[in-house]
Design a protein around this motif. Structure first.
Motif, PDB file in Angstrom:
ATOM      1  N   ARG A   1       0.986  -1.247  -0.024  1.00 38.81           N
ATOM      2  CA  ARG A   1      -0.001  -0.101  -0.129  1.00 38.81           C
ATOM      3  C   ARG A   1       0.854   1.407   0.095  1.00 38.81           C
ATOM      4  N   SER A   2       2.106   1.145   0.258  1.00 42.30           N
ATOM      5  CA  SER A   2       3.031   2.400   0.420  1.00 42.30           C
ATOM      6  C   SER A   2       3.556   2.530  -0.972  1.00 42.30           C
ATOM      7  N   VAL A   3       3.291   1.991  -1.827  1.00 40.47           N
ATOM      8  CA  VAL A   3       3.864   2.096  -3.175  1.00 40.47           C
ATOM      9  C   VAL A   3       3.092   3.126  -3.657  1.00 40.47           C
ATOM     10  N   PRO A   4       3.489   4.326  -4.290  1.00 42.06           N
ATOM     11  CA  PRO A   4       2.928   5.297  -4.998  1.00 42.06           C
ATOM     12  C   PRO A   4       1.787   4.786  -5.924  1.00 42.06           C
ATOM     13  N   ILE A   5       0.609   5.139  -5.992  1.00 46.36           N
ATOM     14  CA  ILE A   5      -0.601   4.637  -7.068  1.00 46.36           C
ATOM     15  C   ILE A   5       0.120   5.068  -8.364  1.00 46.36           C
ATOM     16  N   ALA A   6       0.427   6.007  -8.497  1.00 42.81           N
ATOM     17  CA  ALA A   6       0.790   6.651  -9.858  1.00 42.81           C
ATOM     18  C   ALA A   6       2.252   5.593 -10.311  1.00 42.81           C
ATOM     19  N   GLU A   7       2.933   5.145  -9.513  1.00 49.48           N
ATOM     20  CA  GLU A   7       4.165   4.221  -9.824  1.00 49.48           C
ATOM     21  C   GLU A   7       3.477   2.813 -10.327  1.00 49.48           C
ATOM     22  N   LEU A   8       2.397   2.616  -9.589  1.00 49.07           N
ATOM     23  CA  LEU A   8       1.653   1.195 -10.112  1.00 49.07           C
ATOM     24  C   LEU A   8       0.981   1.027 -11.438  1.00 49.07           C
TER      25      LEU A   8
END
Length: 84
Positions: free
Chosen positions: A6-13
């Motif tokens: 959940r800490s991975v930025p959503i834009a990166e995903l």
């Protein structure tokens, strides 16, 4: 491990998933929804909270759910794929 995913930025995903490039709109990001025929950007990303919502089809959730829907995998597989 869930917290790490959940800490991975959503834009990166979104980028890792190969989805359309989101455009900045105030504090949010807008993009075309990959889950329905979307002619205009209707999917809103909330980068600070890691949430997404589509105003066209009503789908939404956290970054893990976005990964699950885009890759057609379950929760545990999504977490493992996000954070190997």
């Amino acid at each position: 491990r869930c917290d790490a995913a959940r800490s991975v930025p959503i834009a990166e995903l979104v980028s890792r998933l190969g989805l359309s490039e989101p455009k900045k709109c105030g504090k949010q990001l807008l993009m075309r929804c990959p889950f329905h025929d979307d002619r205009r950007p209707s999917l809103s990303l909330e980068p600070v909270k890691g949430w997404w919502n589509c105003f066209g089809c009503g789908e939404g959730g956290d970054s893990i759910k976005l990964w699950m829907r885009a890759r057609h995998v379950g929760f545990a597989d999504a977490v493992r794929e996000i954070v190997p």
